[in-house]
Write a protein that holds these residues in place. Structure first.
Motif, short mmCIF file in Angstrom:
data_model
loop_
_atom_site.label_atom_id
_atom_site.label_comp_id
_atom_site.label_asym_id
_atom_site.label_seq_id
_atom_site.Cartn_x
_atom_site.Cartn_y
_atom_site.Cartn_z
N VAL A 83 80.73 97.85 82.93
CA VAL A 83 79.58 98.32 82.89
C VAL A 83 78.68 98.22 81.38
CG1 VAL A 83 77.94 100.33 82.89
CG2 VAL A 83 79.53 100.02 84.94
N ALA A 84 77.63 97.66 81.37
CA ALA A 84 76.93 97.64 80.09
C ALA A 84 75.42 98.41 80.44
CB ALA A 84 76.62 96.18 79.81
N ALA A 85 75.30 99.36 79.56
CA ALA A 85 74.20 100.49 79.58
C ALA A 85 73.45 100.57 78.43
CB ALA A 85 74.74 101.69 80.28
N GLY A 86 72.12 100.50 78.42
CA GLY A 86 71.49 100.64 76.97
C GLY A 86 70.47 101.73 77.32
N ALA A 87 70.23 102.49 76.20
CA ALA A 87 69.04 103.49 76.19
C ALA A 87 69.20 104.45 77.48
CB ALA A 87 67.59 102.93 76.29
N VAL A 88 70.28 105.02 77.60
CA VAL A 88 70.49 105.74 78.80
C VAL A 88 69.95 107.07 78.83
CG1 VAL A 88 72.34 107.26 80.27
CG2 VAL A 88 72.91 104.75 79.06
N VAL A 89 69.14 107.31 79.92
CA VAL A 89 68.65 108.59 79.99
C VAL A 89 69.37 109.35 80.73
CG1 VAL A 89 66.58 109.79 81.31
CG2 VAL A 89 66.41 107.21 80.79
N ALA A 90 70.34 109.98 79.69
CA ALA A 90 71.47 110.79 80.20
C ALA A 90 71.20 112.34 80.51
CB ALA A 90 72.54 111.06 78.77
N ASP A 91 70.10 112.94 79.97
CA ASP A 91 69.77 114.29 80.24
C ASP A 91 68.31 114.37 80.50
OD1 ASP A 91 69.38 116.89 80.39
OD2 ASP A 91 70.64 117.46 78.80
N PRO A 92 67.68 114.00 81.65
CA PRO A 92 66.31 114.35 81.89
C PRO A 92 65.65 115.79 81.39
CG PRO A 92 67.46 113.34 83.98
CD PRO A 92 68.39 113.82 82.88
N GLY A 93 66.38 116.71 81.54
CA GLY A 93 65.90 118.07 81.26
C GLY A 93 65.64 118.15 79.82
N ALA A 94 66.47 117.59 78.90
CA ALA A 94 66.22 117.69 77.61
C ALA A 94 65.09 116.87 77.02
CB ALA A 94 67.55 117.24 76.58
N LEU A 95 64.93 115.64 77.87
CA LEU A 95 63.95 114.59 77.74
C LEU A 95 62.60 115.22 77.87
CD1 LEU A 95 63.15 111.73 76.59
CD2 LEU A 95 63.75 110.89 78.79
N ILE A 96 62.14 115.78 79.00
CA ILE A 96 60.85 116.47 79.42
C ILE A 96 60.05 116.88 78.36
CG2 ILE A 96 59.59 117.67 81.11
CD1 ILE A 96 61.76 116.71 83.10
N PRO A 97 60.68 118.09 77.79
CA PRO A 97 59.95 119.01 76.68
C PRO A 97 59.69 117.84 75.53
CG PRO A 97 62.16 119.77 76.94
CD PRO A 97 61.97 118.78 78.05
N GLU A 98 60.60 116.99 75.13
CA GLU A 98 60.30 116.04 74.16
C GLU A 98 59.15 114.98 74.16
OE1 GLU A 98 62.07 116.16 71.12
OE2 GLU A 98 62.87 117.97 71.87
N ILE A 99 59.03 114.76 75.37
CA ILE A 99 57.85 113.71 75.40
C ILE A 99 56.64 114.25 76.28
CG2 ILE A 99 59.43 111.75 75.23
CD1 ILE A 99 59.31 111.22 78.08
N ASP A 100 56.70 115.34 77.00
CA ASP A 100 55.63 115.92 77.70
C ASP A 100 54.22 116.22 76.90
OD1 ASP A 100 54.61 116.97 80.07
OD2 ASP A 100 54.70 118.90 79.03
N GLY A 101 53.07 115.67 77.40
CA GLY A 101 52.02 115.79 76.74
C GLY A 101 51.43 114.42 75.74
N GLY A 102 52.46 113.57 75.70
CA GLY A 102 52.15 112.31 74.98
C GLY A 102 52.01 111.16 75.80
N ALA A 103 52.41 109.82 75.03
CA ALA A 103 51.96 108.55 75.74
C ALA A 103 52.76 108.74 76.84
CB ALA A 103 52.26 107.65 74.35
N TRP A 104 53.91 109.07 76.70
CA TRP A 104 54.89 108.73 77.92
C TRP A 104 54.79 109.84 79.22
CZ3 TRP A 104 56.91 104.13 77.36
CH2 TRP A 104 57.06 103.50 76.08
N SER A 105 53.55 110.77 79.02
CA SER A 105 53.49 111.70 80.01
C SER A 105 53.57 111.28 81.40
CB SER A 105 52.14 112.51 79.98
OG SER A 105 52.20 113.47 78.57
N GLY A 106 53.20 110.21 81.90
CA GLY A 106 53.08 109.72 83.25
C GLY A 106 54.54 109.51 83.75
N LEU A 107 55.57 109.26 82.79
CA LEU A 107 57.04 109.09 83.24
C LEU A 107 57.34 110.67 83.77
CD1 LEU A 107 58.65 106.56 80.72
CD2 LEU A 107 57.56 106.15 83.04
N ILE A 108 56.93 111.73 82.93
CA ILE A 108 57.22 112.94 83.25
C ILE A 108 56.84 113.47 84.86
CG2 ILE A 108 57.23 115.13 82.65
CD1 ILE A 108 58.70 113.62 80.77
N LEU A 109 55.63 113.19 85.00
CA LEU A 109 55.09 113.46 86.19
C LEU A 109 55.84 112.41 87.51
CD1 LEU A 109 53.06 114.71 88.06
CD2 LEU A 109 51.43 112.94 87.66
N GLY A 110 56.16 111.36 87.03
CA GLY A 110 56.92 110.52 87.73
C GLY A 110 58.34 110.84 88.17
N GLY A 111 58.93 111.62 86.99
CA GLY A 111 60.26 112.11 87.22
C GLY A 111 60.13 113.27 88.05
#
Length: 380
Positions: A198-226
Motif C-alpha cells: 500500500v502507498a498512502a499520502g496525507a492520511v486523514v488518520a484522526d478526523p476527531g482531531a482534525l475537525i477543530p483544527e480547520i473548523d471555521g476556515g477555508a476548509w469548513s465545507g469538508l467538516i460539514l461533509g464529514g
C-alpha cells in the motif's frame, strides 16, 4: 434528495433482495475513456460490498486495462482510491473517467497504466449509485470494504485475465485513509486477495482531531461533509440530535454537492452554525463515532509506504508521523517520506516514489501460505 444530473439507468441502485457474495458483479458495461492516456478497454461496474456494519450494499467503480500486452487485465491490479470528490452530484470518478469531464487525478492513474497495471477505481460507498447517497465520506471501514470488494470484482471480471493477479492499493488524503484502512481490514475481511502493499499520502488518520483544527476556515465545507458522511455511515445511531432546523436544511442541500461546490458554499462557516452546541465534535455520541474512526487500529500484514507534506495546511504532517510510528512499533514493514511542500504539492511530489514502492511490492513473492477462501453469502 437525488440530484437529477446523476440520472443514468446503469447507476440505478439494484434491488438486493438476497445476500450477494462481497465483490459479486451486479452490473457491468464497457465504456470508453477518451481523456485518459494509456488506457485500452474499460468497464463500469456495480458490485456488492458491505457497509461498515456488514449490511449488503451496492457500490460502483471503473476498471481500466492498460494499452499493453495481448490480453486485457494480465498484469497486476492497482486499486486507486481518489481523494474526496464530493457528497453527491455527477462527481463519481467512474463517471468522470468515462465521460468528457475532468478527473483531477488522471495523471496518477495514467502512471499506473504505463506500468502495465490494470487500474480499478472505486467511487466509495454511496457515491455514484443513484438513491444511496450521500457519500459515506471519512467512514474508514466502509471505504476499505469498497476497495477490497472491487479487487474481488476485478478478479471475477470475465473480460480480463485477473483471477490470480496480485494487487496493491494507492491513495492520497481521504484516498490515503481508505488505502491504509484496506490494509488493516484485508487480513480478516478479504484474506484470499493477494495484496502485496500500500502507498498512502496525507492520511486523514484522526478526523476527531482534525475537525477543530480547520473548523471555521477555508476548509469548513469538508467538516460539514464529514458530519454528513459519517452520519450516513452511522445512520443506525441518533447522530442527528445535535442539529438545528437550519442544520437539517443545510445538510439537505450539501449532500447533493461536489467537493468544489461544498467548499465554496460553506467556506469560513463553523460547524456550530448548524448545531445545538458550539463544539459538536465533543458531543458523547459523536465522540464515540470519531473515536471509532481513528486509523492504525489494526495491523497491516503487507508493506506500507506513507508520505506527507511538511507545509500541509489541511492534514497536519503530525498525523502521518503518528501512523508511521504506530505501525513501526507493531513491526509493520513501513516507510516514511516527508516533502517540503503543501497538501496539493506533496500529492505530486510523492507520486514518483509511491509508484516505485508499489512496483517493488508487486515484484515480491507472496508468503508461502494457503489463502483462505472468499466469504460466502451472508445470512441474517
Amino acid at each position: 434528495m437525488t440530484d437529477p444530473s446523476t440520472f443514468d439507468d446503469f447507476y440505478t441502485n439494484p434491488a438486493i433482495d438476497f445476500a450477494p457474495r462481497p465483490g459479486e458483479i451486479l452490473r457491468r458495461r464497457a465504456v470508453g475513456t477518451p481523456l485518459l492516456r494509456g488506457a485500452n478497454r474499460a468497464w463500469q461496474l456495480l458490485y456488492a460490498t458491505r457497509t461498515a456494519f456488514s449490511a449488503p450494499i451496492a457500490a460502483s467503480g471503473i476498471v481500466i486495462a492498460p494499452d499493453h500486452g495481448e490480453a486485457a487485465g494480465t498484469g497486476p491490479i492497482l486499486l486507486y482510491y481518489p481523494s474526496f470528490h464530493g457528497l453527491g452530484g455527477r462527481c463519481a470518478p467512474s463517471q468522470l473517467l468515462a465521460g468528457e469531464g475532468s478527473e483531477p487525478e488522471s495523471e496518477f492513474i495514467t502512471t499506473a497504466l504505463d506500468r502495465g497495471w490494470t487500474v480499478a477505481v472505486p467511487d466509495g460507498q454511496c457515491l455514484g449509485v443513484t438513491g444511496l447517497g450521500p457519500h459515506a465520506f471519512l467512514a474508514g471501514k466502509a471505504a476499505a470494504h469498497a476497495v477490497l470488494d472491487l479487487a474481488r470484482a476485478v478478479r471475477a471480471l470475465p473480460e480480463t485475465d485477473s483471477d490470480e493477479a496480485p494487487c496493491a492499493v494507492w491513495g492520497y488524503a481521504d484516498g490515503g485513509r481508505a488505502a491504509i484502512w484496506a490494509a488493516e481490514q484485508q487480513p480478516h475481511y478479504a484474506p484470499e486477495l493477494d495484496l502485496r502493499g500500500v502507498a498512502a499520502g496525507a492520511v486523514v488518520a484522526d478526523p476527531g482531531a482534525l475537525i477543530p483544527e480547520i473548523d471555521g476556515g477555508a476548509w469548513s465545507g469538508l467538516i460539514l461533509g464529514g458530519l454528513i458522511g459519517l452520519g450516513r455511515a452511522y445512520a443506525h445511531l441518533p447522530v442527528g440530535h445535535i442539529l438545528t432546523d437550519d442544520g437539517y436544511q443545510a445538510i439537505e442541500h450539501a449532500q447533493t454537492l461536489d467537493a468544489a461546490a461544498l467548499l465554496a458554499t460553506y467556506r469560513n462557516t463553523p460547524l456550530a452554525r448548524w448545531c445545538e452546541r458550539p463544539d459538536p465534535w465533543n458531543d458523547p455520541m459523536w465522540r464515540y463515532v470519531l473515536d471509532s474512526e481513528t486509523s492504525a487500529r489494526e495491523t497491516p500484514q503487507v508493506p506500507v509506504h506513507l508520505y506527507h507534506g511538511t507545509e500541509d495546511a489541511l492534514v497536519p504532517v503530525a498525523m502521518g508521523r503518528s501512523v508511521f510510528a504506530e505501525y513501526r512499533s507493531r513491526g509493520v514493514d513501513v516507510s516514511w517520506r516527508e516533502y517540503t511542500s503543501s497538501h496539493l504539492g506533496a500529492a505530486t511530489a510523492g507520486s514518483t516514489e509511491a509508484v516505485a514502492r508499489l512496483t517493488s511490492y508487486l515484484a515480491r513473492r507472496p508468503p508461502l501460505a494457503t489463502r483462505a477462501a472468499p466469504p460466502g453469502p451472508q445470512t441474517t
